[in-house]
Structures are given as C-alpha cells and as structure tokens.
Design a protein around this motif. Structure first.
Motif, short mmCIF file in Angstrom:
data_model
loop_
_atom_site.label_atom_id
_atom_site.label_comp_id
_atom_site.label_asym_id
_atom_site.label_seq_id
_atom_site.Cartn_x
_atom_site.Cartn_y
_atom_site.Cartn_z
N VAL A 59 -20.10 -70.13 -14.05
CA VAL A 59 -20.53 -70.53 -12.66
C VAL A 59 -21.56 -69.50 -12.03
N THR A 60 -22.36 -69.99 -11.25
CA THR A 60 -23.26 -69.03 -10.46
C THR A 60 -23.40 -69.70 -9.16
N VAL A 61 -23.07 -68.67 -8.02
CA VAL A 61 -22.97 -69.04 -6.84
C VAL A 61 -24.36 -68.36 -6.05
N VAL A 62 -24.90 -69.27 -5.33
CA VAL A 62 -26.30 -69.04 -4.70
C VAL A 62 -26.14 -69.25 -3.17
N SER A 63 -26.28 -68.17 -2.79
CA SER A 63 -26.13 -68.07 -1.14
C SER A 63 -27.02 -67.20 -0.54
N PRO A 64 -27.70 -67.40 0.59
CA PRO A 64 -28.42 -66.19 1.39
C PRO A 64 -27.43 -65.15 2.06
N ARG A 65 -26.10 -65.63 2.11
CA ARG A 65 -25.03 -64.55 2.71
C ARG A 65 -24.09 -64.19 1.50
N SER A 66 -23.76 -63.01 1.24
CA SER A 66 -23.10 -62.44 0.13
C SER A 66 -21.67 -62.60 0.48
N PHE A 67 -21.21 -63.23 1.41
CA PHE A 67 -19.77 -63.29 1.98
C PHE A 67 -19.29 -64.48 2.42
N PHE A 68 -17.93 -64.85 2.31
CA PHE A 68 -17.69 -65.72 3.30
C PHE A 68 -16.76 -65.40 4.41
N PHE A 69 -16.77 -65.93 5.36
CA PHE A 69 -16.26 -65.58 6.64
C PHE A 69 -15.35 -66.61 7.22
N TYR A 70 -14.16 -66.13 8.04
CA TYR A 70 -13.41 -66.87 8.55
C TYR A 70 -13.53 -67.52 9.74
N THR A 71 -14.20 -68.67 9.79
CA THR A 71 -14.60 -69.27 11.27
C THR A 71 -13.66 -69.51 12.11
N PRO A 72 -12.36 -69.53 12.10
CA PRO A 72 -11.40 -69.67 13.20
C PRO A 72 -11.23 -68.53 14.14
N LEU A 73 -11.83 -67.32 13.59
CA LEU A 73 -11.76 -66.05 14.39
C LEU A 73 -12.99 -65.78 14.86
N LEU A 74 -14.24 -66.52 14.59
CA LEU A 74 -15.51 -66.11 15.17
C LEU A 74 -15.58 -65.90 16.53
N ALA A 75 -14.92 -66.57 17.43
CA ALA A 75 -15.16 -66.37 18.79
C ALA A 75 -14.21 -64.85 19.13
N GLY A 76 -13.31 -64.44 18.40
CA GLY A 76 -12.79 -63.21 18.83
C GLY A 76 -13.41 -61.88 18.15
N CYS A 77 -14.41 -62.36 17.15
CA CYS A 77 -15.36 -61.49 16.92
C CYS A 77 -16.40 -61.17 17.76
N SER A 78 -16.61 -62.09 18.98
CA SER A 78 -17.81 -61.91 19.93
C SER A 78 -17.34 -60.87 21.00
N THR A 79 -15.95 -60.72 21.05
CA THR A 79 -15.39 -59.62 22.10
C THR A 79 -15.01 -58.41 21.82
N GLY A 80 -14.78 -58.41 20.27
CA GLY A 80 -14.02 -57.35 19.90
C GLY A 80 -12.64 -57.26 19.56
N THR A 81 -12.07 -58.57 19.62
CA THR A 81 -10.77 -58.59 19.39
C THR A 81 -10.26 -58.58 17.93
N VAL A 82 -11.16 -58.95 16.91
CA VAL A 82 -11.23 -58.52 15.58
C VAL A 82 -12.59 -57.97 15.36
N ALA A 83 -12.53 -57.24 14.22
CA ALA A 83 -13.94 -56.73 13.67
C ALA A 83 -14.67 -57.77 12.67
N SER A 84 -15.68 -57.86 12.54
CA SER A 84 -16.46 -58.53 11.94
C SER A 84 -16.21 -58.39 10.37
N THR A 85 -15.83 -57.30 9.76
CA THR A 85 -15.40 -56.79 8.58
C THR A 85 -14.23 -57.34 8.39
N SER A 86 -13.27 -57.75 9.22
CA SER A 86 -11.93 -58.30 8.87
C SER A 86 -12.06 -59.60 8.76
N ILE A 87 -13.09 -60.46 9.21
CA ILE A 87 -13.19 -62.15 8.64
C ILE A 87 -13.98 -62.18 7.71
#
Length: 511
Positions: A78-106
């Motif tokens: 397997v080889t994965v190609v992506s401009p971003r080196s991480f997966f992020f948990y989209t359902p908590l994206l809005a909470g990241c915008s106000t600091g309810t959760v940290a970006s590193t946590s998702i």
C-alpha cells in the motif's frame, strides 16, 4: 449559589452525564464482527496470493481510512498519497472552531494507521503530495510535492481515488475571496482566530471612542449554509458568546450578532419538519438570527448581499466575519481525471460533480481504478457515514477476492445503510433521527431486520450525540483527548488564546 456549586451543576455534571451514560452501549455495538471473523478464519485457512497487489490510495479521509483498515497486509503493498498527512474527525469540526475541542484531539497521523503495512518493499507507505495526473495505459500516478518542488511517479495494480470534495461557492462573486470556508481543520482554526481577532478589534474600537456602527460590524458574524455544519457552527458560536465572551468580554457580549443564512425553506433539511423547526427555535432562543429562503448573491470585504427566494427582496448586511458552509463540489483533480476518461464521465448538461462508478465502485470507462466518498457518484449521500461504509465494503472486497475480476463480478454489490443523522443545536441540546439496527444490517445477523426510526431532541439527543461520536472515533488516544477537552472546556471554559499557539495545519484531503 457558590462558585463550586455553580461549576458542578452548570458545567461538570452536564458534560459527564451527557458524554458518558450511553457510551458503553454504542461502543459495544460497533460494526467490527466480520473483520474479527476474517482474522479467525485466516488462522486456519490462509489464502495469500503469490504476489502482492500494488495498491495506491489517493486521499486521507473517511473512505480511504476505512478502506485501509480492512485490507490484508499480507495481500497488498500500500501507498497512500495525500497533501495532508493526517485523518481528521469531521463531526467535531465545529467544536474545534470555538475551542470546545483542540485540533490535535480530532486528528490522527496516517503513518500511525499504516504501521501494520511495513514490508521489505522500497515503495513509500505514505507520500505527502498532490496527485497531478494518472496514466491509465502505463498504470502510473504522478504526484507533486509543493513543499520541495519534486515529482514522484508511482506504479499501481489497483488505484483507489478518495480525494473527497471542496467547498462549492457556486461562482458567487466575492465569496471565494472574502469568506472563510468550513471544510478542513485549517478552516476551523481560521474561524477561531478570526473570531478572537474581531473581539479584540471591537474592544479596541470601543475603548477608542469609534462609531457604534463600526464596532457592531466587527461583531456581526454570518454563517452561510443551514446544513449540519452551518447549524453546529452557529450553535457553537452561540455557546461561546453566552459563556466565555460574557466572562472575558462583558462589554461586548450584548452587541454580538450571529446570523445563519439558508437558501431553502428550513435548516437541517434532512430532518423531519418539526425537528428542523425545533433546531431553528433553539438557535433563535440562544440569540442567533436565522434567515431561510434567502440566497447570497455577492460579497465584498465588509458586506454580504442577499436575495429573498420568494419575495425577491434585496438585503445588504455588514459583517465582520463571513463563514461559508454552503455545499460541496468536485475538486479540480476529479474534474480533470473525469475529462481525461471522457465518455459518460462528462455530463451533457450541468457541472461535473464526480467520477461515475458502478455498484462495486469501479470507475466507469477504466480498469483497475476505483473511487470512494464525495468524489464518486455512487448514489450514496455525500456524508462521512456513507464514505466510511464504502471504504469498509471495498476493503473487504479486496481481501476476499484478491482483486480477481471474475470473483469481483460475482461479489455482492454495495448497499448503503442509513444509520440516521445527528446535529448539535447549542446549550447542551441536539436533534437526532436514528435508524436502529439490531446487529447492523450489513451483517448476516442483521439482514432482513426492519429498521425503526427514533427521533429525539433536547438533552437526551445531546447525550446520544456525544456518546456516539465518542465511541466512533477511530483510536483510543483520540477518544480520551476529546473527553478531556470536553471536561476542561466545561469546567474552565474555552481557551481563548490557543489559535496563536497551535500548529497551523495545512493541506487538503477528502472523505
């Protein structure tokens, strides 16, 4: 009420009760039985091919990660190609915008998920780059890294395109230039930074004796799009204003306006009308202005132009922050690849929205090329839930068929199972429309079972919202980080300086 009692009753208790009570049920109901049965069967009857298939995956979102998790490392390179080196948990994206959760946590490193695929092959496991072109005859993918200005050519036996989609501005004048998109982790950090900057700017203007009009413009934040992303961001902003801003910017809280603009007649269009109405009323109750049946026709640096869908009335709103959550469209790479294939991949009318695939996700007009998630026109909705199910299906198909065309042709087609929708609407309340499956209807034990829909609203729905998203996170590390963030923001409030300390995450990926 004492300070301690206030904290315990208003912050700690709701966070713990809502986050933990139903957690055990949803965690144990996770859909992993077939994977465990496969591993057990493999111990007694190994079926490894003489040669490993070279699989290249484009993207690091829901589809690519769930596909990767179901592959057999003994059958593929397997080889994965992506401009971003991480997966992020989209359902908590809005909470990241106000600091309810940290970006590193998702976020989770793709290299961590690729650790079990290590082999003696000289092929890279992960390549942080943009896929620029595909040679269907030579079966190669050319990838470019903008950071160091080099290109890499990868050979493949099977190519999986899961690059997702990008925010769609519908070519509305000024939106792309002046609005902040709401799609990626870096977008949420931009929103968070902009909110704090507007607060500080308004505070300085107020202290200097500037006009009330200019102060109010900085404190008017407009969110466009009444889907789950727009509604949850509006709810999170209302929570932030009603708690943290009142505490740290007491002179500004009463001057802030949060407006949600939706083109259709209701917010959360996928829910029943009474649930959509509940969500709207809840947002209004918390101080948001909710405008439906109204389209954005243009934007400048300080003004957004609106047009009523029914009365055709034009409105001009001064704003300090404009956030766009108004839909998604195909990425340039997807459009270019579809045009390269030609034939029925190019629609006769309307925009090109994605790659046409069959019911096993084979890209029409190609061989050994597959597509998942938002970049694929599969008939499934463009949601994380659908992309996750698609990746899970295709990963199991690869390991069970060894990509043998004849066996693949005879394999059962994909079926999407809607497990329901959830949305946070602020003040520790949510709405939920859940389709209950006894075992999960894509499992033998659950096939044929009738689906029952359960509609909830309020605190109970919020308990399910938190516990379900907690249990569905893909690693134990992130589960505990998110739980810690929820408790910390509940007890001590949100961190109003974090965006200046967090690492800016760059790149784009897909579902």
């Amino acid at each position: 009420m004492s300070t301690f009692k206030h904290i315990m009753t208003r912050r700690v208790a709701p966070a713990l009760v809502a986050g933990l009570l139903p957690m055990a049920f949803f965690t144990t109901a996770r859909d992993e039985w077939e994977d465990h049965l496969y591993d057990l069967k493999k111990q007694f009857s190994p079926n490894n091919p003489p040669r490993k298939e070279r699989v290249v995956i484009l993207g690091s979102g829901w589809g690519s990660l769930s596909f990767l998790q179901r592959l057999d490392p003994e059958k593929v390179d397997v080889t994965v190609v992506s401009p971003r080196s991480f997966f992020f948990y989209t359902p908590l994206l809005a909470g990241c915008s106000t600091g309810t959760v940290a970006s590193t946590s998702i976020t989770e490193s793709m290299r961590w998920h690729l650790d079990r695929f290590k082999s003696s092959s000289s092929r890279p496991l992960f390549l942080q780059a943009h896929a620029s072109s595909i040679d269907l005859e030579k079966k190669t993918v050319t990838c470019g890294s903008s950071a160091v200005g080099v290109s890499t050519v990868l050979e493949y036996d099977q190519l999986v395109v899961a690059v997702g989609a990008e925010s769609n501005t519908f070519n509305i004048k000024g939106v792309k230039k002046h609005a902040t998109m709401m799609k990626e982790v870096e977008d949420s950090l931009k929103v968070r930074r902009a909110v704090l900057e507007k607060l500080e700017s308004a505070n300085s203007l107020l202290a200097s004796g500037a006009s009330e009009e200019e102060v109010l413009r900085h404190l008017h934040w407009v969110v466009v799009g009444g889907g789950p992303t727009g509604v949850e961001l509006t709810a999170e902003l209302c929570d932030f204003v009603n708690s943290d801003v009142k505490e740290f910017f007491p002179g500004l809280a009463g001057k802030i306006q949060i407006s949600l603009v939706e083109g259709t007649g209701k917010v959360l269009g996928m829910f029943a009308p009474h649930i959509s109405e509940y969500a709207r009323n809840k947002l209004v109750e918390q101080g948001a202005n909710v405008t439906t049946s109204c389209f954005v026709t243009g934007a400048t640096e300080k003004t957004v132009n609106l047009l009523g869908a029914v009365d055709k009335k034009k409105t001009f709103i001064d704003y300090g922050l404009l956030v766009w959550a108004g839909g998604i469209g195909a990425r340039p790479f997807t459009k270019s690849f579809a045009t390269q294939i030609g034939g029925e991949q190019v629609p006769k009318k309307g925009p090109l929205r994605g790659l046409k695939v069959d019911n096993k996700f084979r890209v029409t007009g190609t061989e050994n090329v597959w597509a998942l998630g938002d970049c694929a026109l599969s008939g499934s909705p463009p949601t994380a839930q659908a992309a996750y199910q698609q990746g899970k299906y295709l990963g199991r198909l690869f390991r069970e068929t060894n990509c043998d065309k004849k066996i693949v042709d005879e394999h059962a087609a994909f079926e999407f199972h809607n497990y329901g929708s959830l949305a946070y609407v602020g003040s520790s309340t949510a709405v939920a429309d859940l389709k209950l499956h006894l075992w999960g209807s894509d499992h033998p034990a659950g096939r044929g079972q009738g689906d029952e829909s359960t509609v909830l609203e309020g605190k109970g729905a919020f308990a399910i919202w938190r516990s379900l998203y907690f249990s569905k996170m893909l690693s134990m590390k992130n589960r505990w980080q998110v739980l810690f963030d929820w408790c910390m923001s509940g007890v001590f409030g949100r961190d109003i300086s974090a965006p200046y300390n967090e690492i800016e995450l760059e790149g784009e990926g897909g579902k």
